[in-house]
Write a protein that holds these residues in place. Structure first.
Motif, short mmCIF file in Angstrom:
data_model
loop_
_atom_site.label_atom_id
_atom_site.label_comp_id
_atom_site.label_asym_id
_atom_site.label_seq_id
_atom_site.Cartn_x
_atom_site.Cartn_y
_atom_site.Cartn_z
N TYR A 21 0.85 -1.19 0.00
CA TYR A 21 0.00 0.00 0.00
C TYR A 21 0.89 1.24 0.00
O TYR A 21 2.05 1.18 0.40
N PHE A 22 0.32 2.36 -0.43
CA PHE A 22 1.02 3.63 -0.27
C PHE A 22 0.03 4.72 0.10
O PHE A 22 -1.18 4.59 -0.10
N ALA A 23 0.57 5.77 0.69
CA ALA A 23 -0.24 6.88 1.19
C ALA A 23 0.31 8.19 0.66
O ALA A 23 1.52 8.33 0.46
N ILE A 24 -0.57 9.15 0.46
CA ILE A 24 -0.15 10.51 0.12
C ILE A 24 -0.90 11.49 1.01
O ILE A 24 -2.03 11.24 1.44
N GLY A 25 -0.25 12.61 1.31
CA GLY A 25 -0.89 13.72 1.99
C GLY A 25 -0.95 14.91 1.06
O GLY A 25 0.02 15.22 0.36
N THR A 26 -2.09 15.58 1.02
CA THR A 26 -2.28 16.76 0.17
C THR A 26 -2.82 17.91 1.01
O THR A 26 -2.98 17.78 2.22
N ARG A 27 -3.12 19.01 0.36
CA ARG A 27 -3.69 20.14 1.09
C ARG A 27 -5.16 19.91 1.48
O ARG A 27 -5.71 20.62 2.31
N LEU A 28 -5.78 18.91 0.86
CA LEU A 28 -7.17 18.60 1.19
C LEU A 28 -7.30 17.53 2.26
O LEU A 28 -8.28 17.50 3.01
N GLY A 29 -6.33 16.62 2.34
CA GLY A 29 -6.41 15.51 3.29
C GLY A 29 -5.39 14.45 2.96
O GLY A 29 -4.29 14.76 2.49
N PHE A 30 -5.75 13.19 3.17
CA PHE A 30 -4.83 12.10 2.84
C PHE A 30 -5.58 10.96 2.17
O PHE A 30 -6.80 10.82 2.31
N LYS A 31 -4.82 10.16 1.41
CA LYS A 31 -5.38 9.05 0.65
C LYS A 31 -4.50 7.82 0.80
O LYS A 31 -3.27 7.93 0.87
N LEU A 32 -5.13 6.65 0.82
CA LEU A 32 -4.43 5.37 0.85
C LEU A 32 -4.78 4.59 -0.41
O LEU A 32 -5.95 4.48 -0.77
N PHE A 33 -3.75 4.03 -1.06
CA PHE A 33 -3.93 3.28 -2.28
C PHE A 33 -3.38 1.87 -2.13
O PHE A 33 -2.39 1.65 -1.42
N GLU A 34 -4.01 0.93 -2.82
CA GLU A 34 -3.46 -0.42 -2.92
C GLU A 34 -2.46 -0.42 -4.07
O GLU A 34 -2.79 -0.04 -5.20
N ALA A 35 -1.23 -0.84 -3.79
CA ALA A 35 -0.16 -0.70 -4.78
C ALA A 35 -0.34 -1.61 -5.99
O ALA A 35 -0.05 -1.21 -7.12
N ASN A 36 -0.81 -2.83 -5.79
CA ASN A 36 -0.92 -3.77 -6.90
C ASN A 36 -1.94 -3.34 -7.94
O ASN A 36 -1.79 -3.62 -9.13
N THR A 37 -3.02 -2.68 -7.52
CA THR A 37 -4.10 -2.33 -8.43
C THR A 37 -4.23 -0.82 -8.66
O THR A 37 -4.88 -0.41 -9.62
N GLY A 38 -3.65 -0.02 -7.77
CA GLY A 38 -3.85 1.42 -7.86
C GLY A 38 -5.18 1.87 -7.29
O GLY A 38 -5.55 3.04 -7.42
N ARG A 39 -5.90 0.98 -6.66
CA ARG A 39 -7.23 1.29 -6.11
C ARG A 39 -7.12 2.26 -4.94
O ARG A 39 -6.33 2.06 -4.02
N LEU A 40 -7.90 3.31 -4.97
CA LEU A 40 -8.00 4.23 -3.84
C LEU A 40 -8.92 3.60 -2.80
O LEU A 40 -10.12 3.48 -3.02
N CYS A 41 -8.35 3.18 -1.69
CA CYS A 41 -9.13 2.41 -0.71
C CYS A 41 -9.52 3.21 0.53
O CYS A 41 -10.34 2.74 1.32
N TYR A 42 -8.95 4.41 0.70
CA TYR A 42 -9.37 5.24 1.83
C TYR A 42 -9.02 6.69 1.54
O TYR A 42 -7.98 6.99 0.95
N GLN A 43 -9.91 7.58 1.94
CA GLN A 43 -9.70 9.00 1.72
C GLN A 43 -10.32 9.79 2.86
O GLN A 43 -11.42 9.48 3.33
N LYS A 44 -9.59 10.78 3.34
CA LYS A 44 -10.09 11.64 4.41
C LYS A 44 -9.75 13.08 4.07
O LYS A 44 -8.58 13.47 4.04
#
Length: 367
Positions: A21-44
Motif C-alpha cells: 500500500y502507499f499513502a499521500i498527503g495533500t492540502r485537502l487531506g490524505f489518501k491510501l492506495f493499494e499498490a498492486n491495483t492502484g485502487r484508492l481504498c481510503y480517503q479523508k
C-alpha cells in the motif's frame, strides 16, 4: 519551527513496510492506495497533512498536519484508526514533527534536532536522542525486529551517519559516508545494508551495518544532481537491486547482485561473503540501467522496487524483471517494468500511469 509551504500538489508520500500500500498527503487531506491495483481504498478530506505513515496493512496510521489549518498543528502526531475514522492517541511536541517511522513494536518521531523512540502499544518513551540540526528530517529505518536500525545525519558539514539500534536502544556505529552533507539514505529491510548519497549526487555508496564499512560505490552520473529517493529491492537476504530518482528526471537501477557475482566468479546467497570492501571498488557501468525522463525534470519523486523476479537461464545466467513504482509530487503515479535478459540487454515498459489527485474512491472507503 513550522515547515515551509510546499509548491507541490502532494505534501508527503510513503509506502507501507512491504510496499503493498502507499499513502499521500495533500492540502485537502490524505489518501491510501493499494499498490498492486492502484485502487484508492481510503480517503479523508479534513485539511493538509505533511506526514502519513501506515503500519503494515493494519488500520493504524500516524498522521501529522501541515499547519495550514489551525486544528492540524505540525507539532501534533495523531494515531488514527481508518476502520472507525477516529483518533486513538495524540502526542504533542515543542517543534514540528518532520518524520514518523513505525514497525510492530516501535514508533519513531523525528524533530529537527531530537528523536523520540516509543513503545508503540503503550506509547511509553523508551529513548530520546539529541541530533545535529536536521531540518529536512533525513533518515533511514529498517522495520525488521531482528535488525531494527535508524540512521540519521551525524554532521552538518560532512556526510557522516549515526546508526542507532532501535530495539536495544543504543548507538550502533557511525559511518563516514561522504565528504559532502547527506541528501538521501535508505536501509535494507533486514537492516544489514545502508545506501547513502550526498548533496553532490554523483556517487551512491552501500555500507555494511555490521562493521560500518563501505562495501560498494555506484556512479549515478558525472554531473551533480539532487537525489530525491533511494530504495533497495525487497530481498530479505541481500540488497540485490538499488533504485534512485533525482532532479534530472531519470530513474537509475543498479543490479548489485549481478555485479558482485560476476566479480567474485561464483554465486552466493550471502552478500557479505563476496562483497568487495576496497575503497576504490565502483560498480561496473554494465550493471547500471537508466530510464531517462521517467519523471518530469526537477519534480520531486519517490520510487520503490516492489517486486523482483529472477529466472535462471543456466547455472551462471539469470534474467531479471523488476517492478518499480514512482510517486511524483506533482500528483502522478507511474509503474515501470525493467526486463534484463541473460545477455544484460534491457527493455523498459510503462505498466501504469494515473493521477493520484483525481482518483475516485471505492464506495466502502472513508471520506
Amino acid at each position: 519551527m513550522a515547515k515551509q509551504p510546499s509548491s507541490y500538489s502532494i505534501l508527503c508520500a510513503s509506502f507501507n513496510q512491504d510496499a503493498s500500500y502507499f499513502a499521500i498527503g495533500t492540502r485537502l487531506g490524505f489518501k491510501l492506495f493499494e499498490a498492486n491495483t492502484g485502487r484508492l481504498c481510503y480517503q479523508k478530506d479534513i485539511g493538509a497533512f505533511s506526514v502519513v505513515e501506515m503500519r503494515f496493512c493494519s488500520s493504524l496510521l500516524a498522521i501529522v498536519g501541515a499547519g495550514e489549518q489551525p486544528a492540524l498543528s505540525p507539532r501534533r502526531l495523531c494515531l488514527f484508526n481508518t476502520t472507525t475514522g477516529t483518533a486513538l492517541q495524540e502526542l504533542n511536541f515543542l517543534t514540528s514533527v518532520l518524520v514518523v517511522r513505525l514497525n510492530k513494536l516501535r514508533l519513531i518521531v523525528i524533530l529537527q534536532d531530537k528523536i523520540f523512540i516509543y513503545e508503540i502499544d503503550s506509547l511509553a518513551i523508551l529513548s530520546t536522542i539529541d541530533t545535529v540540526p536536521n531540518p529536512k528530517g533525513l533518515c533511514a529505518f529498517s522495520y525488521s525486529l531482528d535488525g531494527c536500525f535508524l540512521a540519521v545525519p551525524a554532521s552538518i558539514t560532512r556526510g557522516s551517519v549515526l546508526v542507532y539500534n532501535v530495539m536495544e536502544l543504543h548507538s550502533h556505529c557511525e559511518i563516514d559516508a561522504h565528504h559532502s552533507p547527506l541528501a538521501a539514505m535508505v536501509l535494507s529491510s533486514n537492516g544489514a545494508y545502508l545506501a547513502t548519497a550526498s548533496e553532490q549526487g554523483t556517487i551512491i555508496r552501500v555500507h555494511m551495518i555490521s562493521d560500518g564499512i563501505k562495501s560498494y560505490s555506484v556512479r549515478r552520473g558525472a554531473y551533480p544532481s539532487t537525489i530525491f529517493s533511494l530504495s533497495f529491492g525487497p530481498s530479505v537476504q541481500l540488497p540485490d537491486v538499488l533504485v534512485a530518482t533525482s532532479s534530472s528526471g531519470s530513474l537509475h537501477v543498479f543490479m548489485l547482485e549481478s555485479a558482485i557475482n560476476q566479480r567474485s566468479g561464483r554465486s552466493s546467497s550471502f552478500l557479505s561473503s563476496v562483497m568487495p570492501v576496497s575503497i576504490g571498488d565502483v560498480l561496473d557501468p554494465a550493471h547500471h540501467h537508466v530510464l531517462h525522463n521517467a519523471v518530469p525534470e526537477g519534480v520531486k519523486s519517490y520510487a520503490v522496487i516492489r517486486k523482483v523476479d529472477k529466472t535462471a537461464e543456466s547455472s551462471v545466467m539469470v534474467s531479471v524483471r523488476a517492478t518499480i513504482s514512482i510517486i511524483a509530487y506533482n500528483g502522478y503515479f507511474w509503474e515501470y517494468s525493467l526486463s534484463i535478459n541473460h545477455q544484460n540487454q534491457t527493455s523498459w515498459s510503462l505498466e501504469r500511469e494515473f493521477n493520484l489527485l483525481t482518483a475516485i474512491p471505492d464506495i466502502a472507503s472513508g471520506s
